[in-house]
Design a protein around this motif. Sequence first.
Motif, PDB file in Angstrom:
ATOM      1  N   ALA A  30       0.733  -1.353   0.069  1.00  0.00           N
ATOM      2  CA  ALA A  30      -0.044   0.053   0.041  1.00  0.00           C
ATOM      3  C   ALA A  30       0.921   1.295  -0.043  1.00  0.00           C
ATOM      4  O   ALA A  30       0.525   2.322  -0.630  1.00  0.00           O
ATOM      5  CB  ALA A  30      -0.764  -0.263   1.230  1.00  0.00           C
ATOM      6  N   ALA A  31       1.919   1.322   0.874  1.00  0.00           N
ATOM      7  CA  ALA A  31       2.937   2.431   0.958  1.00  0.00           C
ATOM      8  C   ALA A  31       3.596   2.429  -0.709  1.00  0.00           C
ATOM      9  O   ALA A  31       3.661   3.544  -1.032  1.00  0.00           O
ATOM     10  CB  ALA A  31       3.812   2.042   1.985  1.00  0.00           C
ATOM     11  N   TRP A  32       3.925   1.409  -1.202  1.00  0.00           N
ATOM     12  CA  TRP A  32       4.527   1.300  -2.417  1.00  0.00           C
ATOM     13  C   TRP A  32       3.596   1.950  -3.531  1.00  0.00           C
ATOM     14  O   TRP A  32       4.137   2.694  -4.338  1.00  0.00           O
ATOM     15  CB  TRP A  32       4.959  -0.041  -2.798  1.00  0.00           C
ATOM     16  CG  TRP A  32       5.471  -0.344  -4.243  1.00  0.00           C
ATOM     17  CD1 TRP A  32       6.837   0.159  -4.673  1.00  0.00           C
ATOM     18  CD2 TRP A  32       5.084  -1.010  -5.330  1.00  0.00           C
ATOM     19  NE1 TRP A  32       6.827  -0.298  -5.956  1.00  0.00           N
ATOM     20  CE2 TRP A  32       5.969  -1.223  -6.389  1.00  0.00           C
ATOM     21  CE3 TRP A  32       3.680  -1.611  -5.329  1.00  0.00           C
ATOM     22  CZ2 TRP A  32       5.495  -1.620  -7.527  1.00  0.00           C
ATOM     23  CZ3 TRP A  32       3.455  -2.450  -6.573  1.00  0.00           C
ATOM     24  CH2 TRP A  32       4.443  -2.255  -7.709  1.00  0.00           C
ATOM     25  N   LEU A  33       2.271   1.945  -3.120  1.00  0.00           N
ATOM     26  CA  LEU A  33       1.503   2.479  -4.165  1.00  0.00           C
ATOM     27  C   LEU A  33       0.900   3.762  -3.955  1.00  0.00           C
ATOM     28  O   LEU A  33       0.174   4.578  -4.484  1.00  0.00           O
ATOM     29  CB  LEU A  33       0.066   1.774  -4.474  1.00  0.00           C
ATOM     30  CG  LEU A  33       0.549   0.098  -5.009  1.00  0.00           C
ATOM     31  CD1 LEU A  33      -0.865  -0.633  -4.987  1.00  0.00           C
ATOM     32  CD2 LEU A  33       0.980   0.464  -6.458  1.00  0.00           C
ATOM     33  N   GLY A  34       1.509   4.417  -3.042  1.00  0.00           N
ATOM     34  CA  GLY A  34       0.992   5.679  -2.442  1.00  0.00           C
ATOM     35  C   GLY A  34      -0.347   5.668  -1.918  1.00  0.00           C
ATOM     36  O   GLY A  34      -1.038   6.982  -1.713  1.00  0.00           O
ATOM     37  N   LEU A  35      -0.722   4.679  -1.073  1.00  0.00           N
ATOM     38  CA  LEU A  35      -2.094   4.764  -0.405  1.00  0.00           C
ATOM     39  C   LEU A  35      -2.084   4.902   0.809  1.00  0.00           C
ATOM     40  O   LEU A  35      -3.261   4.618   1.340  1.00  0.00           O
ATOM     41  CB  LEU A  35      -2.708   3.547  -1.131  1.00  0.00           C
ATOM     42  CG  LEU A  35      -3.020   3.435  -2.422  1.00  0.00           C
ATOM     43  CD1 LEU A  35      -3.584   1.930  -2.644  1.00  0.00           C
ATOM     44  CD2 LEU A  35      -4.206   4.389  -2.819  1.00  0.00           C
ATOM     45  N   VAL A  36      -1.111   5.289   1.668  1.00  0.00           N
ATOM     46  CA  VAL A  36      -0.851   5.426   2.924  1.00  0.00           C
ATOM     47  C   VAL A  36      -0.767   6.802   3.214  1.00  0.00           C
ATOM     48  O   VAL A  36      -0.464   7.826   2.453  1.00  0.00           O
ATOM     49  CB  VAL A  36       0.331   4.561   3.560  1.00  0.00           C
ATOM     50  CG1 VAL A  36       0.094   3.195   3.269  1.00  0.00           C
ATOM     51  CG2 VAL A  36       1.474   5.224   3.133  1.00  0.00           C
ATOM     52  N   PRO A  37      -0.995   7.227   4.499  1.00  0.00           N
ATOM     53  CA  PRO A  37      -0.885   8.668   4.822  1.00  0.00           C
ATOM     54  C   PRO A  37       0.671   9.108   4.811  1.00  0.00           C
ATOM     55  O   PRO A  37       1.400   8.612   5.036  1.00  0.00           O
ATOM     56  CB  PRO A  37      -1.599   8.840   6.311  1.00  0.00           C
ATOM     57  CG  PRO A  37      -2.244   7.823   6.421  1.00  0.00           C
ATOM     58  CD  PRO A  37      -1.599   6.577   5.528  1.00  0.00           C
ATOM     59  N   LYS A  38       0.747  10.722   4.460  1.00  0.00           N
ATOM     60  CA  LYS A  38       1.975  11.318   4.457  1.00  0.00           C
ATOM     61  C   LYS A  38       2.063  11.780   5.836  1.00  0.00           C
ATOM     62  O   LYS A  38       0.996  12.270   6.288  1.00  0.00           O
ATOM     63  CB  LYS A  38       1.889  12.206   3.234  1.00  0.00           C
ATOM     64  CG  LYS A  38       3.220  12.925   3.127  1.00  0.00           C
ATOM     65  CD  LYS A  38       3.381  13.715   1.989  1.00  0.00           C
ATOM     66  CE  LYS A  38       2.181  14.711   1.731  1.00  0.00           C
ATOM     67  NZ  LYS A  38       2.415  15.489   0.415  1.00  0.00           N
ATOM     68  N   GLN A  39       3.378  11.709   6.469  1.00  0.00           N
ATOM     69  CA  GLN A  39       3.712  12.200   7.876  1.00  0.00           C
ATOM     70  C   GLN A  39       4.494  13.558   7.620  1.00  0.00           C
ATOM     71  O   GLN A  39       5.246  13.522   6.816  1.00  0.00           O
ATOM     72  CB  GLN A  39       4.383  11.133   8.620  1.00  0.00           C
ATOM     73  CG  GLN A  39       3.632   9.983   8.956  1.00  0.00           C
ATOM     74  CD  GLN A  39       4.162   8.966  10.087  1.00  0.00           C
ATOM     75  OE1 GLN A  39       4.724   9.572  11.035  1.00  0.00           O
ATOM     76  NE2 GLN A  39       4.188   7.908   9.887  1.00  0.00           N
ATOM     77  N   ASN A  40       4.193  14.244   8.569  1.00  0.00           N
ATOM     78  CA  ASN A  40       5.265  15.415   8.967  1.00  0.00           C
ATOM     79  C   ASN A  40       4.993  15.389  10.393  1.00  0.00           C
ATOM     80  O   ASN A  40       4.633  16.435  11.041  1.00  0.00           O
ATOM     81  CB  ASN A  40       4.484  16.612   8.438  1.00  0.00           C
ATOM     82  CG  ASN A  40       5.394  17.898   8.576  1.00  0.00           C
ATOM     83  OD1 ASN A  40       6.464  17.902   8.836  1.00  0.00           O
ATOM     84  ND2 ASN A  40       4.970  18.987   8.496  1.00  0.00           N
TER      85      ASN A  40
ATOM     86  N   SER B 178       6.974  15.357  14.342  1.00  0.00           N
ATOM     87  CA  SER B 178       8.252  15.881  14.987  1.00  0.00           C
ATOM     88  C   SER B 178       8.012  15.978  16.463  1.00  0.00           C
ATOM     89  O   SER B 178       6.962  16.108  16.807  1.00  0.00           O
ATOM     90  CB  SER B 178       8.797  16.988  14.443  1.00  0.00           C
ATOM     91  OG  SER B 178      10.174  17.616  15.258  1.00  0.00           O
ATOM     92  N   GLY B 179       9.151  15.605  17.058  1.00  0.00           N
ATOM     93  CA  GLY B 179       8.886  15.706  18.656  1.00  0.00           C
ATOM     94  C   GLY B 179       8.078  14.884  19.407  1.00  0.00           C
ATOM     95  O   GLY B 179       7.306  15.233  20.327  1.00  0.00           O
ATOM     96  N   GLY B 180       7.860  13.620  18.696  1.00  0.00           N
ATOM     97  CA  GLY B 180       6.970  12.853  19.403  1.00  0.00           C
ATOM     98  C   GLY B 180       5.401  12.876  18.905  1.00  0.00           C
ATOM     99  O   GLY B 180       4.657  12.353  19.513  1.00  0.00           O
ATOM    100  N   LYS B 181       5.010  14.226  18.389  1.00  0.00           N
ATOM    101  CA  LYS B 181       3.901  14.417  17.757  1.00  0.00           C
ATOM    102  C   LYS B 181       3.486  13.930  16.596  1.00  0.00           C
ATOM    103  O   LYS B 181       4.271  14.333  15.624  1.00  0.00           O
ATOM    104  CB  LYS B 181       3.635  15.922  18.030  1.00  0.00           C
ATOM    105  CG  LYS B 181       2.162  16.373  17.581  1.00  0.00           C
ATOM    106  CD  LYS B 181       1.844  17.634  17.802  1.00  0.00           C
ATOM    107  CE  LYS B 181       0.472  18.109  17.428  1.00  0.00           C
ATOM    108  NZ  LYS B 181       0.408  19.693  17.636  1.00  0.00           N
ATOM    109  N   THR B 182       2.504  12.949  16.311  1.00  0.00           N
ATOM    110  CA  THR B 182       2.443  12.231  15.001  1.00  0.00           C
ATOM    111  C   THR B 182       1.165  13.205  14.420  1.00  0.00           C
ATOM    112  O   THR B 182       0.177  13.550  14.739  1.00  0.00           O
ATOM    113  CB  THR B 182       1.571  11.053  15.162  1.00  0.00           C
ATOM    114  OG1 THR B 182       2.648  10.155  15.928  1.00  0.00           O
ATOM    115  CG2 THR B 182       1.423  10.450  13.874  1.00  0.00           C
ATOM    116  N   ASN B 183       1.630  13.658  13.089  1.00  0.00           N
ATOM    117  CA  ASN B 183       0.872  14.417  12.286  1.00  0.00           C
ATOM    118  C   ASN B 183       0.799  13.804  11.055  1.00  0.00           C
ATOM    119  O   ASN B 183       1.607  13.687   9.956  1.00  0.00           O
ATOM    120  CB  ASN B 183       1.310  15.620  12.104  1.00  0.00           C
ATOM    121  CG  ASN B 183       0.457  16.767  11.074  1.00  0.00           C
ATOM    122  OD1 ASN B 183      -0.811  16.641  11.329  1.00  0.00           O
ATOM    123  ND2 ASN B 183       1.084  17.899  10.806  1.00  0.00           N
ATOM    124  N   LEU B 184      -0.382  13.100  10.682  1.00  0.00           N
ATOM    125  CA  LEU B 184      -0.808  12.636   9.447  1.00  0.00           C
ATOM    126  C   LEU B 184      -1.610  13.266   8.623  1.00  0.00           C
ATOM    127  O   LEU B 184      -2.449  14.174   8.761  1.00  0.00           O
ATOM    128  CB  LEU B 184      -1.506  11.351   9.681  1.00  0.00           C
ATOM    129  CG  LEU B 184      -1.041  10.270  10.585  1.00  0.00           C
ATOM    130  CD1 LEU B 184      -1.943   8.819  10.768  1.00  0.00           C
ATOM    131  CD2 LEU B 184       0.393   9.686   9.834  1.00  0.00           C
TER     132      LEU B 184
END
Length: 344
Positions: free
Chosen positions: A245-255, A257-263
Amino acid sequence: MKITTVGIDLAKNVFQVHGIDERGKVVLKKQLRRDQVAAFFVNLPPCLVGMEACGGAHHWARKLQGMGHAVRLMAPQFVKPYVKTNKNDAADAEAICEAVARPNMRFVPVKNVEQQAVLALHRVRQGFVRARTAQANQIRGLLAEFGLIIPQGIGYIATRVPELIEDGANELPGVFRLLVQRLLDHLKDLDRQVDELEAKIQAWHRGNDLSRKLAQVPGIGPITASALVASIGDAKNFDSGRQVAAWLGLVPKQNSSGGKTNLLGMSKRGDTYLRTLLIHGARSVIYRVSQKADACNWISAVVNRRNKNVAAVALANKNARIVWALLAHGRQFDEGYVRKAVMA
């Protein structure tokens, strides 16, 4: 002074080769013409050969594998960070040699001749489909200049335009009528080309067991199934369905930092063609589910909680994982399959 790792910067005519020994010392820097590459590597003891996954890479990978070398293909964006100086062939070959030896590097599976042939059918068909759409839009735009509006949908071109050409009340010049007729003939020829290539893809699909297996999954038809089988190849090259799924680009992009997950939204990496086929197939499943008044399942829950676009991507992601499970484990699709809990 045995060469253990070689990096090749592929090109049309002049190939740059960079080799190191078991201690990492540079022992080879050489330019080879295309007709010299095979003769050079056939006399070289078996070693690890790295190349970027670009035009002609799969051909050379198969050829060098036949000579006993271990060949690894890498995506160009993973090689770029290893370029130390300005870009040139020697620096690129050195970067490839450095990247292929990294233990955590991700490699591209080498495709066989049959896989490349099937994918060529898909690419050419896709090109004809785009040309057909462009031709239909051109006809619609030219007629709009004369105040003649064709409804949206490529099917209206074949039914409405001939009537407008024959209608003498619309005051179209004779030269323009002949021009539109020529464009219509070109559109029909493109349509015929698309149908012929689709028939070839369908024939290959019917003769391939793996492709027929994938077509049992809702949202995956013969076109998508054949493209997936030809592109993925050996599914065991992926550790999990999420990697597919990641190879096909179907997973969320992440940004994050600092232990805070931002999808964010989906990453849209990888093969755009496969991702588009899976999402369009998911849209058809969502449409069918919406026609059922008593529909109560996972898809309906996602649609009600979010929206149809999010649900289409989510279902495409799910189908990509199912595809990996069917191919990697040799299973048959079971709509009511429930994963068993792992005992501690």
